[in-house]
Each structure stands twice: as structure tokens, then as C-alpha cells.
Design a protein around this motif. Structure first.
Motif, PDB file in Angstrom:
ATOM      1  N   VAL A 245      76.336 149.989 -28.680  1.00 50.07           N
ATOM      2  CA  VAL A 245      76.677 148.960 -27.580  1.00 50.07           C
ATOM      3  C   VAL A 245      77.320 147.800 -28.402  1.00 50.07           C
ATOM      4  N   ARG A 246      78.579 147.493 -28.218  1.00 48.67           N
ATOM      5  CA  ARG A 246      79.055 146.384 -28.882  1.00 48.67           C
ATOM      6  C   ARG A 246      79.144 145.187 -27.833  1.00 48.67           C
ATOM      7  N   ALA A 247      78.704 143.954 -28.413  1.00 50.50           N
ATOM      8  CA  ALA A 247      78.400 142.817 -27.570  1.00 50.50           C
ATOM      9  C   ALA A 247      79.704 141.526 -28.101  1.00 50.50           C
ATOM     10  N   ARG A 248      80.462 141.525 -27.487  1.00 45.45           N
ATOM     11  CA  ARG A 248      81.560 140.425 -27.772  1.00 45.45           C
ATOM     12  C   ARG A 248      80.861 138.902 -27.957  1.00 45.45           C
ATOM     13  N   ARG A 249      79.967 138.508 -27.216  1.00 47.01           N
ATOM     14  CA  ARG A 249      79.568 137.091 -27.185  1.00 47.01           C
ATOM     15  C   ARG A 249      77.919 137.155 -27.475  1.00 47.01           C
ATOM     16  N   GLY A 250      77.084 138.188 -27.808  1.00 47.02           N
ATOM     17  CA  GLY A 250      75.984 137.905 -28.103  1.00 47.02           C
ATOM     18  C   GLY A 250      74.917 139.200 -27.613  1.00 47.02           C
ATOM     19  N   VAL A 251      73.797 139.172 -28.286  1.00 44.46           N
ATOM     20  CA  VAL A 251      72.727 140.069 -27.995  1.00 44.46           C
ATOM     21  C   VAL A 251      71.338 139.170 -27.733  1.00 44.46           C
TER      22      VAL A 251
END
Length: 257
Positions: A245-251
Motif C-alpha cells: 500500500v503506497r501512500a503519497r502523503r503519509g501513513v
């Protein structure tokens, strides 16, 4: 929604891990700020430990205190919180809680994400400096699970608080049962109403669904993914397979486990 899926991977702006009160609130705020949001939950139920709790939150300076005629101040709240923290929490963390907690309550109510009422109980250590006789404890108003549609069955059961009552009503039922009509409980049960922690989760979940937040169950976060010093997503387990699961702006990690 801008979230994309391909093969064994997903991509979004913000990933939130968990479905308790903190997780769903974070998802609401991120979505309201324009982010595409994906919430992942390891179980097949929504709510975490919030759903099985009494659902009461302790928030100094909240705007509902005025309804009781109880005044509060930042200085009093900080004195009380720092006395109880006894140095185990950094001052800036305590100050952030005092300064932002009441803003969170107002925001959720003003943006149709939750409904609170005062639970008229004193601070646990009201005799200490900054303690108050009432007003800082807030409980969620009752929630109708019918509003969740097909998601109603995913709301985690609450063995300790199974009846559709507020904490205020539960206290009356326990201490003076003759003053409370069980016909009310029967009708609320028929109507799909829930109280306490389940009500809080219900309000927040509905707000997420109304905003188009994606909630994926039975997906367990396993490992954060880094690129240099930056967190760019996480690896999760879903139906026995590995999912990136890629997160462009944050986890956001809001998983009690």
C-alpha cells in the motif's frame, strides 16, 4: 476517489491503520483537507477498542461546558493535566492536547461527523488544582445503525455495553432502575440504536463513508515501507497474500495492537 489498485498493490494519499476513534477521526480530517484516504483494519469488524468502551472522552475547554454553566481555562486545564501526568508526558504533548482537543470536538460536530453531550460527572481528582465538578467528560449521542446500510453488521459488538443507552442513562439504570423504562430500551433495540463506544464509532464511520473514505477490512498492516528517511507506505497481509500500500502523503498509525 483517486485511489488506484493494481495486482497486489494499492496507492492513495493517506493510509490510516485501525478503525478506532482516533483512526476514523484522522481519516475524516485528512479527507476534509483534500486527501484520498484508505483505512485498513486487520479484523472483519470496525471500531477497535473504542467500540467496546463507554465511549466517553475527557476534553477540557469543550464548548458544551457552557451548557452547565461551568467555566474552564487553559491555565486550569494545564495545571490539572500536568499534575496527573507527573512528568511522564512531555509538556508540549500535554499542551497540544489541551489546546487542540476542544477544537476537535467542535470540528466534528460542525462538520456532521459526531454528536456529543456532557456526561455530568466530576473530574476523577477534582480536588486537585484545576479540577472541575463537571463538564469535561463528553459522551456520544445515540446512533442509529440503520444509517450505515450494509456496513451496520461490521460494527464491533460491545459485551460490556450491549444496551442502547448513554452512560448517563446506564448510571440511572444501575442506581435507580425504577426511574428508567425498559420499554425505551426495547424500542431503541428494534430501531437499531446503539450507545457508548459503538455510537461514537457509528458516527465517525458514517462520516468516513459519506466522504468517500475507503475502508478495507481483514487487511493487517505488517511493515512500514521506507525510501531513505521517508515513510512511503506499508506492507499488509490480505487473505493470506502480501499487499503493498503506497501512500503519497503519509501513513497514520492508530492501531492499538
Amino acid at each position: 476517489m483517486d485511489r488506484t489498485e493494481r495486482g497486489g498493490s494499492m496507492e492513495t494519499d493517506v493510509v490510516v491503520v485501525g478503525t478506532g476513534g482516533a483512526a476514523l477521526t484522522a481519516a475524516i480530517l485528512a479527507r476534509d483537507q483534500g486527501a484520498d484516504v484508505l483505512v485498513v483494519e486487520r479484523s472483519d469488524k470496525v471500531g477497535g477498542t473504542t467500540a467496546v468502551s463507554g465511549g466517553v472522552i475527557w476534553i477540557p475547554l469543550n464548548h458544551h461546558m457552557a451548557e452547565l454553566g461551568v467555566a474552564d481555562s487553559r491555565a486550569e486545564a494545564l495545571a490539572y493535566c500536568k499534575r496527573l501526568a507527573a512528568g511522564r508526558a512531555a509538556d508540549d504533548v500535554v499542551e497540544t492536547f489541551v489546546d487542540v482537543g476542544h477544537q476537535m470536538v467542535r470540528y466534528l460536530e460542525e462538520h456532521d461527523a459526531a454528536r456529543f453531550a456532557v456526561w455530568p460527572t466530576p473530574d476523577d481528582y477534582g480536588e486537585l488544582e484545576g479540577g472541575k465538578p463537571s463538564g469535561r467528560s463528553l459522551e456520544p449521542q445515540l446512533f442509529s445503525t440503520r444509517r450505515l446500510g450494509e456496513w451496520a453488521d461490521t460494527l464491533r459488538p460491545a459485551p460490556m455495553f450491549p444496551l442502547p443507552l448513554t452512560m448517563t442513562e446506564a448510571y440511572v439504570l444501575l442506581t435507580a432502575p425504577e426511574k428508567f423504562s425498559m420499554d425505551v430500551v426495547t424500542q431503541r433495540t428494534t430501531d437499531g440504536m446503539v450507545g457508548c463506544g459503538r455510537a461514537l464509532v457509528g458516527w465517525l464511520l458514517q462520516a468516513c463513508l459519506d466522504r468517500g473514505v475507503s475502508v478495507v477490512l481483514q487487511t493487517r498492516a505488517r511493515q512500514l515501507v521506507r525510501e531513505g528517511e521517508r515513510i512511503v507506505g506499508l506492507r499488509a497481509e490480505q487473505n493470506g497474500r502480501d499487499v503493498l500500500v503506497r501512500a503519497r502523503r503519509g501513513v497514520v498509525l492508530a492501531c492499538g495492537g
